[in-house]
Every structure is written in C-alpha cells, then in structure tokens.
Design an enzyme around this catalytic site. Structure first.
Site, PDB file in Angstrom:
ATOM      1  N   TYR A 159       0.835  -1.212   0.000  1.00  0.00           N
ATOM      2  CA  TYR A 159       0.000   0.000   0.000  1.00  0.00           C
ATOM      3  C   TYR A 159       0.872   1.265   0.000  1.00  0.00           C
ATOM      4  O   TYR A 159       0.646   2.189  -0.792  1.00  0.00           O
ATOM      5  CB  TYR A 159      -0.900  -0.041   1.230  1.00  0.00           C
ATOM      6  CG  TYR A 159      -1.869   1.111   1.368  1.00  0.00           C
ATOM      7  CD1 TYR A 159      -3.036   1.162   0.604  1.00  0.00           C
ATOM      8  CD2 TYR A 159      -1.633   2.142   2.275  1.00  0.00           C
ATOM      9  CE1 TYR A 159      -3.934   2.208   0.737  1.00  0.00           C
ATOM     10  CE2 TYR A 159      -2.518   3.187   2.424  1.00  0.00           C
ATOM     11  CZ  TYR A 159      -3.679   3.231   1.655  1.00  0.00           C
ATOM     12  OH  TYR A 159      -4.562   4.275   1.792  1.00  0.00           O
ATOM     13  N   ALA A 161       3.933   1.582  -0.995  1.00  0.00           N
ATOM     14  CA  ALA A 161       4.626   1.699  -2.291  1.00  0.00           C
ATOM     15  C   ALA A 161       3.663   2.265  -3.339  1.00  0.00           C
ATOM     16  O   ALA A 161       4.046   3.128  -4.143  1.00  0.00           O
ATOM     17  CB  ALA A 161       5.164   0.342  -2.733  1.00  0.00           C
ATOM     18  N   LYS A 163       1.123   4.217  -2.818  1.00  0.00           N
ATOM     19  CA  LYS A 163       0.809   5.616  -2.506  1.00  0.00           C
ATOM     20  C   LYS A 163       2.012   6.535  -2.746  1.00  0.00           C
ATOM     21  O   LYS A 163       1.848   7.697  -3.138  1.00  0.00           O
ATOM     22  CB  LYS A 163       0.316   5.731  -1.062  1.00  0.00           C
ATOM     23  CG  LYS A 163      -1.040   5.029  -0.833  1.00  0.00           C
ATOM     24  CD  LYS A 163      -2.127   5.613  -1.696  1.00  0.00           C
ATOM     25  CE  LYS A 163      -3.491   5.009  -1.448  1.00  0.00           C
ATOM     26  NZ  LYS A 163      -4.521   5.606  -2.300  1.00  0.00           N
ATOM     27  N   THR A 242       1.892  17.798  -2.996  1.00  0.00           N
ATOM     28  CA  THR A 242       1.134  16.839  -2.189  1.00  0.00           C
ATOM     29  C   THR A 242       0.622  17.578  -0.961  1.00  0.00           C
ATOM     30  O   THR A 242       1.408  18.053  -0.144  1.00  0.00           O
ATOM     31  CB  THR A 242       2.023  15.655  -1.766  1.00  0.00           C
ATOM     32  OG1 THR A 242       2.486  15.005  -2.947  1.00  0.00           O
ATOM     33  CG2 THR A 242       1.251  14.656  -0.915  1.00  0.00           C
TER      34      THR A 242
HETATM   35  P1  NAP Z   1     -13.203   2.758   0.996  1.00  0.00           P
HETATM   36  O1  NAP Z   1     -14.267   3.267   1.881  1.00  0.00           O
HETATM   37  O2  NAP Z   1     -12.665   1.382   1.215  1.00  0.00           O
HETATM   38  O3  NAP Z   1     -13.715   2.894  -0.539  1.00  0.00           O
HETATM   39  C1  NAP Z   1     -12.900   2.456  -1.588  1.00  0.00           C
HETATM   40  C2  NAP Z   1     -13.501   2.882  -2.904  1.00  0.00           C
HETATM   41  O4  NAP Z   1     -12.655   2.424  -3.978  1.00  0.00           O
HETATM   42  C3  NAP Z   1     -14.875   2.285  -3.151  1.00  0.00           C
HETATM   43  O5  NAP Z   1     -15.672   3.218  -3.837  1.00  0.00           O
HETATM   44  C4  NAP Z   1     -14.576   1.103  -4.060  1.00  0.00           C
HETATM   45  O6  NAP Z   1     -15.650   0.748  -4.914  1.00  0.00           O
HETATM   46  C5  NAP Z   1     -13.424   1.676  -4.905  1.00  0.00           C
HETATM   47  N1  NAP Z   1     -12.618   0.610  -5.495  1.00  0.00           N
HETATM   48  C6  NAP Z   1     -11.908  -0.347  -4.855  1.00  0.00           C
HETATM   49  N2  NAP Z   1     -11.304  -1.152  -5.750  1.00  0.00           N
HETATM   50  C7  NAP Z   1     -11.641  -0.686  -6.981  1.00  0.00           C
HETATM   51  C8  NAP Z   1     -11.341  -1.104  -8.312  1.00  0.00           C
HETATM   52  N3  NAP Z   1     -10.547  -2.148  -8.569  1.00  0.00           N
HETATM   53  N4  NAP Z   1     -11.871  -0.411  -9.347  1.00  0.00           N
HETATM   54  C9  NAP Z   1     -12.675   0.656  -9.121  1.00  0.00           C
HETATM   55  N5  NAP Z   1     -12.990   1.104  -7.886  1.00  0.00           N
HETATM   56  C10 NAP Z   1     -12.485   0.433  -6.839  1.00  0.00           C
HETATM   57  O7  NAP Z   1     -11.920   3.723   0.979  1.00  0.00           O
HETATM   58  P2  NAP Z   1     -11.701   5.169   1.635  1.00  0.00           P
HETATM   59  O8  NAP Z   1     -11.259   5.000   3.025  1.00  0.00           O
HETATM   60  O9  NAP Z   1     -12.808   6.069   1.299  1.00  0.00           O
HETATM   61  O10 NAP Z   1     -10.386   5.608   0.820  1.00  0.00           O
HETATM   62  C11 NAP Z   1     -10.447   6.284  -0.416  1.00  0.00           C
HETATM   63  C12 NAP Z   1      -9.026   6.576  -0.872  1.00  0.00           C
HETATM   64  O11 NAP Z   1      -8.343   7.322   0.126  1.00  0.00           O
HETATM   65  C13 NAP Z   1      -8.198   5.325  -1.110  1.00  0.00           C
HETATM   66  O12 NAP Z   1      -7.345   5.497  -2.218  1.00  0.00           O
HETATM   67  C14 NAP Z   1      -7.384   5.213   0.162  1.00  0.00           C
HETATM   68  O13 NAP Z   1      -6.173   4.520  -0.038  1.00  0.00           O
HETATM   69  C15 NAP Z   1      -7.140   6.676   0.473  1.00  0.00           C
HETATM   70  N6  NAP Z   1      -6.842   6.919   1.894  1.00  0.00           N
HETATM   71  C16 NAP Z   1      -7.756   6.593   2.865  1.00  0.00           C
HETATM   72  C17 NAP Z   1      -7.418   6.832   4.197  1.00  0.00           C
HETATM   73  C18 NAP Z   1      -8.370   6.520   5.332  1.00  0.00           C
HETATM   74  O14 NAP Z   1      -7.966   6.692   6.487  1.00  0.00           O
HETATM   75  N7  NAP Z   1      -9.574   6.091   5.074  1.00  0.00           N
HETATM   76  C19 NAP Z   1      -6.176   7.369   4.520  1.00  0.00           C
HETATM   77  C20 NAP Z   1      -5.291   7.684   3.507  1.00  0.00           C
HETATM   78  C21 NAP Z   1      -5.639   7.460   2.191  1.00  0.00           C
HETATM   79  P3  NAP Z   1     -16.706  -0.433  -4.487  1.00  0.00           P
HETATM   80  O15 NAP Z   1     -17.619   0.145  -3.454  1.00  0.00           O
HETATM   81  O16 NAP Z   1     -17.392  -0.735  -5.780  1.00  0.00           O
HETATM   82  O17 NAP Z   1     -15.876  -1.566  -3.954  1.00  0.00           O
END
Ligand code: NAP
Length: 251
Positions: A159, A161, A163, A242
């Site tokens: 993950y 890597a 990001k 960023t």
């Molecule tokens: P989440 O609630 O797990 O939602 C993930 C989203 O990505 C969902 O809409 C999912 O769609 C979609 N997705 C997953 N695999 C996919 C694929 N192969 N093709 C198309 N869509 C796909 O995640 P989140 O916490 O909101 O995070 C959103 C972003 O922020 C991510 O990139 C995550 O790494 C980043 N982030 C999150 C945090 C945190 O603390 N939450 C921190 C840092 C960065 P489905 O519903 O259809 O599965």
C-alpha cells in the site's frame, strides 16, 4: 456573491473514482454542490448509484459507472463514454484504493500485485485515458495518496509503495502537462473515518490517536474540502504538490 462562490465549478465535468462510499463519495458530493456534473465511478454502476442520486439532488447531471480501475482497456472505454455523455472532462479525481495489509514475510505476490494494480496502475489508467481531453479543457487532476506514502508503515509495504508511486506519478504528470495548462496534485490523507479504517480494533485506534497532534480522526468532508480547494480557483497556480491532510500525524 456567496452563492456564486459556492458554485465555482458550475458546468465543469468531474470524474471521481471510488465514489460509492467513504472519501470518494464525499468528494463527488462536494463537487456536485459546487455545480460540477459528476461521473461517479465504482467497481459497478450499481454500487455508485446512490452517490450519483445524491449528487443529482444538487441540480447537476450525475451518473453512476462501473469499471475495475486496474483494467486499462476497460478504463479507456469508460472515460471515452463519460466524455461523450457529459460533453468533456475538466476534473479527474483518482480516489479508488484498496488495502491488503500483511508483514512482508507473510504477504503474497497476489496481495502485492492487487494493491499496485488498483491504487497505482488504476490512477495511471485514468490519467492516460483522460489526458487528451484534460489538455483541451486545461483541467485538473487530483490523486488521493496517503501519509504512509511519505512515511512508510509496517505491514503496508504494498500500500505504501502504491501511494508513494502516486506522488511520483503526480509530479511527473505535473511537469508533462503544465505547458497545456493542466494542474496535477496529490492529497495525502492521514487517518480518516471510513470503511477502510473501520476494521481497526480499539487498541490500534487508541495508539493511532496518540500520534495525531490534533487528537482526533479526520472526516471525509475534510478531504473533500482539500480537493475542492485544489480543483477550484485556489489551485490555479499549484501543481506537482502533495497536500497532507492528517491532523499533524506525519510531523
Ligand atoms: P473505501 O471506503 O474502502 O472505498 C474504496 C472505494 O474504492 C470504493 O468506492 C470502491 O468501490 C473503490 N474501489 C476499490 N477497488 C476498486 C477497483 N478495482 N476499481 C474501481 N474502484 C475500486 O476507501 P476510503 O477509506 O474512502 O479511501 C479512499 C481513498 O483514500 C483510497 O485510495 C485510500 O487509499 C485513500 N486513503 C484513505 C485513508 C483513510 O484513512 N480512510 C487514509 C489515507 C488514504 P466499491 O464500493 O465498488 O468496492
């Protein structure tokens, strides 16, 4: 006057990946509130339908789309469809992401490949497919990275890597597309309350909280506001950066 400022994306076309829930849903809703038409993308159109309906409630065109972000040809086809249906593309937000956490001795090749394919190649797929149209519209790209892409994290070598890779992608495209008036930036969230972080047990949560100077978990709204800034008038002279939104976690 305030009314005008609120709708500063009036008529723009935005595509948001991972829009079915969490951070992506908050971003899609924020852009719709600002007046943008929004293509809401998730793994299936059904999963993104609810967000699209909520976006449409702001009086903008919004539709759900489904694709696996890791599949290059399918993403190209989908972006072409969005451009045709919405009449262009001005804002691309690459937010789709997954985790497959494991210490390296236990991590399978598949767990590494899946995370890189979705998080990093997925964003590259959308950038490549949308680049020509974004050059014409002098558009904006925002890639959702993570603080762990800057700091690293035990158990998240795949993950982190992916990001960190997104930050390299962001800087490279910023240089490549600047002459065409396209700004490309990343947002690096810290610990945000979503499905992705809901799996953490109370002990891990308490430990994390201790390392956040602002002493609380972030909200999806706070990430959406950072994206809103970068794609709005405030982001016009910012590219290759960023923006860390983590309550001080990484300092
Ligand atoms: P989440 O609630 O797990 O939602 C993930 C989203 O990505 C969902 O809409 C999912 O769609 C979609 N997705 C997953 N695999 C996919 C694929 N192969 N093709 C198309 N869509 C796909 O995640 P989140 O916490 O909101 O995070 C959103 C972003 O922020 C991510 O990139 C995550 O790494 C980043 N982030 C999150 C945090 C945190 O603390 N939450 C921190 C840092 C960065 P489905 O519903 O259809 O599965």
């Amino acid at each position: 006057m305030t009314q005008n400022l609120d709708r500063h994306l009036d008529g723009r076309v935005a595509l948001v990946t991972g829009a079915s829930r969490g951070i992506g849903r908050a971003i899609a809703l924020k852009l719709a509130r600002r007046g943008a038409k929004v293509a809401c993308v998730a793994t299936s159109a059904d999963r993104a339908r609810d967000t699209a309906e909520q976006c449409a409630a702001f009086g903008v065109k919004a539709s759900p789309f489904g694709v696996d972000a890791a599949r290059t040809a399918a993403v190209t086809e989908l972006v072409n469809q969005v451009v045709a249906e919405f009449g262009g593309l001005d804002i691309l937000v690459n937010n789709a992401g997954i985790t497959r956490d494991q210490l390296i001795l236990r991590m399978s090749e598949d767990e590494f490949d899946q995370v890189i394919a979705t998080n990093l190649k997925g964003a590259w797929n959308f950038c490549r497919a949308g680049a020509r149209t974004l050059m014409k519209s002098h558009g904006r790209i925002v890639n959702i990275s993570s603080v762990v892409g800057l700091t690293g994290n035990a158990g998240q070598s795949n993950y982190a890597a992916s990001k960190a890779g997104l930050i390299g992608l962001t800087r490279s495209l910023a240089k490549e597309l600047a002459s065409r008036g396209v700004c490309v930036n990343a947002v690096a969230p810290g610990f945000i309350e979503t499905d992705m972080t809901a799996a953490l047990d109370e002990k891990a949560r308490a430990g994390l909280l201790e390392s956040i100077p602002l002493d609380r978990i972030g909200t999806t709204e706070e990430i959406a506001l950072a994206v809103d800034f970068l794609v709005g008038p405030g982001g016009a002279y910012i590219t290759g950066q960023t923006l860390v939104v983590d309550g001080g976690l990484s300092i």
